[in-house]
Design an enzyme around this catalytic site. Structure first.
Site, PDB file in Angstrom:
ATOM      1  N   ASN A  63       0.826  -1.214   0.000  1.00 30.69           N
ATOM      2  CA  ASN A  63       0.000   0.000   0.000  1.00 30.69           C
ATOM      3  C   ASN A  63       0.856   1.259   0.000  1.00 30.69           C
ATOM      4  O   ASN A  63       1.914   1.319   0.620  1.00 30.69           O
ATOM      5  CB  ASN A  63      -1.031  -0.005   1.136  1.00 30.69           C
ATOM      6  CG  ASN A  63      -0.462  -0.246   2.509  1.00 30.69           C
ATOM      7  OD1 ASN A  63       0.526  -0.939   2.670  1.00 30.69           O
ATOM      8  ND2 ASN A  63      -1.080   0.327   3.519  1.00 30.69           N
ATOM      9  N   GLU A  65       0.357   5.188   0.751  1.00 28.39           N
ATOM     10  CA  GLU A  65      -0.548   6.201   1.309  1.00 28.39           C
ATOM     11  C   GLU A  65      -0.134   7.600   0.877  1.00 28.39           C
ATOM     12  O   GLU A  65       0.943   7.805   0.308  1.00 28.39           O
ATOM     13  CB  GLU A  65      -0.591   6.053   2.836  1.00 28.39           C
ATOM     14  CG  GLU A  65      -1.200   4.714   3.235  1.00 28.39           C
ATOM     15  CD  GLU A  65      -1.433   4.542   4.728  1.00 28.39           C
ATOM     16  OE1 GLU A  65      -0.947   5.370   5.516  1.00 28.39           O
ATOM     17  OE2 GLU A  65      -2.117   3.563   5.086  1.00 28.39           O
ATOM     18  N   CYS A  74      -4.318   0.727  -2.343  1.00 25.70           N
ATOM     19  CA  CYS A  74      -4.122  -0.538  -1.625  1.00 25.70           C
ATOM     20  C   CYS A  74      -3.053  -1.399  -2.295  1.00 25.70           C
ATOM     21  O   CYS A  74      -2.821  -1.313  -3.514  1.00 25.70           O
ATOM     22  CB  CYS A  74      -5.417  -1.338  -1.619  1.00 25.70           C
ATOM     23  SG  CYS A  74      -6.746  -0.621  -0.654  1.00 25.70           S
ATOM     24  N   GLU A  76      -3.107  -4.546  -3.049  1.00 21.18           N
ATOM     25  CA  GLU A  76      -3.612  -5.457  -4.086  1.00 21.18           C
ATOM     26  C   GLU A  76      -3.625  -4.775  -5.451  1.00 21.18           C
ATOM     27  O   GLU A  76      -3.252  -5.351  -6.469  1.00 21.18           O
ATOM     28  CB  GLU A  76      -5.047  -5.911  -3.755  1.00 21.18           C
ATOM     29  CG  GLU A  76      -5.187  -6.746  -2.515  1.00 21.18           C
ATOM     30  CD  GLU A  76      -5.435  -5.916  -1.259  1.00 21.18           C
ATOM     31  OE1 GLU A  76      -4.864  -4.812  -1.141  1.00 21.18           O
ATOM     32  OE2 GLU A  76      -6.186  -6.389  -0.398  1.00 21.18           O
ATOM     33  N   CYS A 113     -10.415  -4.850   0.417  1.00 19.44           N
ATOM     34  CA  CYS A 113     -11.527  -3.891   0.482  1.00 19.44           C
ATOM     35  C   CYS A 113     -12.434  -4.076  -0.736  1.00 19.44           C
ATOM     36  O   CYS A 113     -12.078  -4.775  -1.696  1.00 19.44           O
ATOM     37  CB  CYS A 113     -10.989  -2.457   0.541  1.00 19.44           C
ATOM     38  SG  CYS A 113     -10.414  -1.835  -1.043  1.00 19.44           S
ATOM     39  N   CYS A 116     -10.896  -3.222  -4.171  1.00 24.63           N
ATOM     40  CA  CYS A 116      -9.934  -4.232  -4.626  1.00 24.63           C
ATOM     41  C   CYS A 116     -10.650  -5.493  -5.104  1.00 24.63           C
ATOM     42  O   CYS A 116     -10.236  -6.122  -6.078  1.00 24.63           O
ATOM     43  CB  CYS A 116      -8.944  -4.575  -3.509  1.00 24.63           C
ATOM     44  SG  CYS A 116      -7.727  -3.269  -3.222  1.00 24.63           S
TER      45      CYS A 116
HETATM   46  N1  THU Z   1      -5.253  -1.580   2.641  1.00 20.37           N
HETATM   47  C1  THU Z   1      -4.708  -2.357   1.674  1.00 20.37           C
HETATM   48  O1  THU Z   1      -3.638  -2.062   1.136  1.00 20.37           O
HETATM   49  N2  THU Z   1      -5.368  -3.487   1.332  1.00 20.37           N
HETATM   50  C2  THU Z   1      -6.496  -3.946   1.922  1.00 20.37           C
HETATM   51  O2  THU Z   1      -7.009  -4.971   1.544  1.00 20.37           O
HETATM   52  C3  THU Z   1      -7.097  -3.198   3.027  1.00 20.37           C
HETATM   53  C4  THU Z   1      -6.515  -1.850   3.291  1.00 20.37           C
HETATM   54  C5  THU Z   1      -4.522  -0.385   3.046  1.00 20.37           C
HETATM   55  C6  THU Z   1      -5.134   0.917   2.644  1.00 20.37           C
HETATM   56  C7  THU Z   1      -4.543   1.855   3.683  1.00 20.37           C
HETATM   57  O3  THU Z   1      -3.255   2.274   3.245  1.00 20.37           O
HETATM   58  C8  THU Z   1      -4.356   0.981   4.906  1.00 20.37           C
HETATM   59  O4  THU Z   1      -4.409  -0.355   4.450  1.00 20.37           O
HETATM   60  C9  THU Z   1      -5.408   1.201   5.982  1.00 20.37           C
HETATM   61  O5  THU Z   1      -6.672   1.146   5.445  1.00 20.37           O
END
Ligand code: THU
Length: 162
Positions: A63, A65, A74, A76, A113, A116
């Site tokens: 991920n 941010e 994310c 994925e 999520c 994704c």
């Molecule tokens: N996140 C992912 O990378 N994948 C997921 O399946 C769930 C959430 C990340 C997004 C964000 O950077 C952090 O996790 C918290 O939500």
């Protein structure tokens, strides 16, 4: 009169990584290794994803941010978008997802999520090929599904655009 329809999805749970088929275990290890390189200064929730392509290659992502929160992405989608931009004609056979955190104990599998899930199923449809999904937290049990579409019943897909 209405018709009731029940949707059944099949998931498999493993107690530890050593119980997994070798291919799943290798993919999960690649995801875990990559979670360490995630850029997650706001959530401290570092997610790693690893994608197995039909040509045998493993592509990883994590991920990313952003101070403007919705601009992040994310793990994925970072992995899948890279894989499909570089190898557009190659099906995605499997994806493993895991997470690490310095703040909380992540003891249950990390479910992708909604956005994704939509992206995972898009590539299943694109290649007419099921994508196996392997999910784990930082520790604890592992959940596997044989197809990403099991994560998204009643999904919107290209059929509606024809
Ligand atoms: N996140 C992912 O990378 N994948 C997921 O399946 C769930 C959430 C990340 C997004 C964000 O950077 C952090 O996790 C918290 O939500």
């Amino acid at each position: 009169m209405s018709i009731r329809k029940d949707i059944i999805i099949s998931i498999e749970e493993f107690k530890s990584q050593t119980e997994l088929p070798d291919q799943d275990a290798d993919l999960l290890s690649a995801a875990r290794e990559n979670a360490k390189k995630a850029y997650a200064p706001y959530s401290n929730f570092q997610v790693g994803a690893a994608v197995l392509l039909a040509n045998g290659q493993i592509i990883t992502g994590n991920n990313q941010e952003n101070a403007a929160y919705p601009s992040g992405l994310c793990a994925e989608r970072v992995a899948l978008f890279y894989a499909q931009s570089k190898y557009p004609d190659v099906a995605v056979k499997a994806i493993a997802v895991t997470a690490i955190s310095s703040k909380i104990d992540i003891s249950s599998p990390i479910p992708p999520c909604g956005a994704c899930r939509q992206v995972l199923t898009e590539y299943e449809n694109r290649h007419h090929s099921p994508m196996r999904v392997i999910l784990q937290g930082e520790r604890g049990s592992i959940v596997t599904l044989n197809s990403a579409s099991d994560l998204l019943p009643l999904k919107f897909d290209s059929e509606f655009l024809k």
